[in-house]
Scaffold this active site. Sequence first.
Site, PDB file in Angstrom:
ATOM      1  N   GLU B 385     -29.175  -5.727  15.865  1.00 38.32           N
ATOM      2  CA  GLU B 385     -28.284  -7.078  15.696  1.00 38.32           C
ATOM      3  C   GLU B 385     -29.085  -8.213  16.300  1.00 38.32           C
ATOM      4  OE1 GLU B 385     -24.681  -7.015  15.084  1.00 38.32           O
ATOM      5  OE2 GLU B 385     -23.823  -8.478  16.074  1.00 38.32           O
TER       6      GLU B 385
ATOM      7  N   PRO C  17     -22.012 -12.857  16.243  1.00 36.33           N
ATOM      8  CA  PRO C  17     -23.027 -11.497  16.402  1.00 36.33           C
ATOM      9  C   PRO C  17     -22.732 -11.301  18.085  1.00 36.33           C
ATOM     10  CG  PRO C  17     -24.192 -13.411  16.298  1.00 36.33           C
ATOM     11  CD  PRO C  17     -22.963 -13.944  15.899  1.00 36.33           C
ATOM     12  N   CYS C  18     -23.034 -10.310  18.277  1.00 36.61           N
ATOM     13  CA  CYS C  18     -22.985  -9.593  19.560  1.00 36.61           C
ATOM     14  C   CYS C  18     -24.064 -10.272  20.479  1.00 36.61           C
ATOM     15  CB  CYS C  18     -23.249  -7.996  19.852  1.00 36.61           C
ATOM     16  SG  CYS C  18     -24.105  -7.448  21.237  1.00 36.61           S
ATOM     17  N   PRO C  19     -23.729 -10.613  21.697  1.00 37.52           N
ATOM     18  CA  PRO C  19     -22.813 -10.557  22.594  1.00 37.52           C
ATOM     19  C   PRO C  19     -21.917 -12.036  22.714  1.00 37.52           C
ATOM     20  CG  PRO C  19     -24.716 -11.000  23.784  1.00 37.52           C
ATOM     21  CD  PRO C  19     -24.866 -11.191  22.559  1.00 37.52           C
ATOM     22  N   MET C  20     -22.058 -12.845  21.714  1.00 38.25           N
ATOM     23  CA  MET C  20     -21.472 -14.257  21.703  1.00 38.25           C
ATOM     24  C   MET C  20     -20.160 -14.287  22.104  1.00 38.25           C
ATOM     25  SD  MET C  20     -23.844 -15.993  21.738  1.00 38.25           S
ATOM     26  CE  MET C  20     -25.634 -15.211  22.189  1.00 38.25           C
TER      27      MET C  20
END
Lengths: 236, 417, 80
Positions: B385, C17-20
Site C-alpha cells: 500500500e 489509502p492507509c493511514p490517511m
Amino acid sequence: METIYYLVLVPMVYGAFVVFGLGSVLRLAALWRRPPQPSTLRIHARRAPGWLGALADSFLLPTVRRHNPLLWVFLMIFHVCLLLLILGHLELFKRFEVLQVIEHQVFLGRGLVGLALTLALLFFLFRRFVSPNRDLSVPEDYYLLILLLLTVLFGSQMDWARSWYGYGELTVEDYRAYLMSLVLLKPQLPSAVTGSGHSFMLVLHVFFANLFLIFFPFSKIMHAFLALPVNKLRRG
Amino acid sequence: MDEKTRQDLLKLFEGKLNQAMRLYLETCSRCGVCTEACHVYASMPQAKYIAAYRAEIVRRIYKKYFKSQGRFWPSLGQSKDLTEMALEELYEAAYSCTGCRRCMVYCPFGIDTQMIMSIAKLLLVGAHAEPEILTMLADTSIAKGESLEIFREGFLAGIKRLEAEVVAKWQSQAGDTVIPVDKQGADLLYVALAGAHSIIPAAAVFNAARENWTLSFFEAVNFGAFVGDPTRTKLILERIVGEAKRLGVKEVCICECGTAFRVMKQLSGPQPFQVSSITQVHARYIREGRIKLDPSKNPEPLTYHDPCQIARNAGVIDEPRYILQHLASDYRELAPEPIYNWCCGGGGGLVALGEETLDFRMKSSRVKAEQVRKTGAKTLCTACENCHTQLSDLNQHYQLGLEVKFLSSMVAEALVP
Amino acid sequence: MSQTIKADKTLDLKGLPCPMPVVKVSKGIKEVQVGQVLMAETSDPGALADFPAWAKTSGNEILDTVQEGNTVKFYIQRKA
C-alpha cells in the site's frame, strides 16, 4: 641512539603485540557478550549456502567488483600482497619449505609485492581526497593509510636494497637471530641489526609497525576479524 | 540538552547495541562503495544521502560514548556529543532513509543502514523529537488492541456493508458469509488495512478459492516499526498474534503492506501458525488450481514493483512473477535483478507523513520514475500500500501516464468463475 | 441527535489509502478550536475502527456517529 634503537626493537615490539593481542580479544569478547539479533537480517535472492557465501563475500569482495571495479583491483592487490608479506615475514624467523615451491631467499615477488602494496596504498589515500569519498572520511582513515604507507615504505626499502642492489650488510641470518631471540624471550640485537647503514630503516619500519599494531584493535582495521561474521548476517 | 535527558537517551542507545548492531557499527571502512546505492543520492547527489554518511552520524555518537577513542582521542573518528543539534542531524539522516536496504547489497560487509537508523529513530522517540504523527498512529493501533469493544460494533457494521459490494461484483452465493470476522476454527486469518480496497478484492479471491478464512479486527501496518520504537512495535504485533492464537488459525496472511509483512514474518518468533503474504497465498491458489485467472484481461505492457520489505528483505520474489505469468500477456521486468530494484521512495514512514514529505519524496525518487518510464509499461502494479501511494504520486508528478494497481486487485479482477 | 450538532469543519475521508484517514482527521482536529466540532465522513471499515481508538488516545470526543447509505459520519469534538 642505541637506547632508542633498543626501546623500539625490543620492549616496544613486546608491548605492541600485547596490546594487539589482548586488545583484539577483549574487543571481540565485548562484542560477542552482547545478545544476538532475534530476527533475520538476511538479504534475499542470494542462494549460496550461508557460510560459503559469507566466505566468498569476505575474501573475493564480489559487491565491490561489481560496483567499483577499479577499487576492487586495488583492494585485491592490497590484500593479496599483504598476505604475501605476512608469509615473507614468517620467513624472517625460519625457512619454510612449503614456500620454496618458487625458489627464493625471503619474501616472494622480488620486491614487487611491496611496490604493489605501496601503489595500492597511494591509490586508497588519493581517492579519499576526492568528493564524495572526502566527505565520508574521518581522520582515522588518513592516519591509518599514512601509517601503513610509512611501514611499507621503510620495510620495502630494506627488501629492495637487498634484492635489487645486492645490499649485504644486514643479512637474513641477522634478522633471524634478532627475531628468534624475541620469540624465545631472550632478546638480543646482533651488531648488524643496530649498526649497519640500513638500521635506521629497520628501526623506523618496526616503529611504525608497532604503532599500527597498537592502533589495530581500536580502529576500523578490526574488519579483518569482523568481515566474516558481519557478512554472514546478510547471507542469513 | 540537560544531562539527565542525555543519560536517558544513551541508555536507549545502549539497549540497541546487540551483536549485529555492534558488528555494523565497528566494521565500516568508509570505502564509499555504497555511494551509488541510495535512490536519494542517485536522484540528488549530496554526500549526506550516502548510506555510509548517514550511518556515520550515528556512529560518531557511538564512538563518543561507547568507545574509548571518544574519551582519549575524540578527533580521531570525529566523535560527537549528543546535543540538540546532533538530534537534528539524526532526524535528517533517519527520515531521508526509507530503510529499503539497497545499500546492503552494495556494501562489501553487508552493513544494514536501516538497522543503524533504528538507533537514530529510537533516540528521537526518546527525546520526543520524532514525527509525532507516527507515534499517534502507533498509539491508535495499540488502543485498538487494548479495547476491542470501542470499535467492534462499528467495524462489524462496516464489514456488512462491504459484503454487498463483494456479492454484487463476484456473485458469491447468497447465504454464505462473504466476509467472516472472528470465526473460531478458521484456517487463515487475513489481516487487512483500513481501506475497503484491501478487503473487497481479497475476500473475492478467498471465496473463489473456497478458503476457510476470517478477517482480523486489526490493521496489519505497524507504525511502531516506522517510528522505530521496539516497545510499540511489539504491542502492535501482539494484537494480531493474540487474535490468531485465540481463533486457532494455521496461517496468518498479511495484506499488501511491506512493513506489516516483514515485521510479522520476522519479529513474531516461533508461533503455531505460519505467516504468509497475500501474494504468496494467491500464487499457491493458482499452483493448486484453486483459482483460475484470465490473462486476456491485461493485454497492455505491464511491470511490477518489488516492495523492498517484501522482496529484498523478506524473499517474496518468485511468487508475484508466477502470478503475473497467469495474469498479463506482456510482462516487463523493472530491474534485471529484483534485489537491485530501486525503492519507491516512500518507505520508512515517509508516505505516512503525507504532504509534509511530498516534495522530498518526489525529488528523491527521480531514478525510480525513470526506471518505470524505461519499461514502456502502461500498468504498474505492486504489492504494498505504501509503495502504491508513493508510485501514484510519482505517476502524477513525473506524468508517467500509468495506471498504478494493486497486484491482489488485479488477481480479483481476472478471476475466472 | 446529529440534527442538532453543527460541524465547524468537514472532511471527506472515503477510500483513502492507509493511514490517511487517521492522519487527516488528526490534522483536521487541530484546525478547529477547542470545543468546536469536526465532521469526518468515511466508508472504510478500518477507519470506522480507527476513529474511536484515535479519539481515545488523542483525548478528543466522538459526540455521535451517523450512518448514511454506505458512509458513516463521525462528529468529533476537540477537547484539548
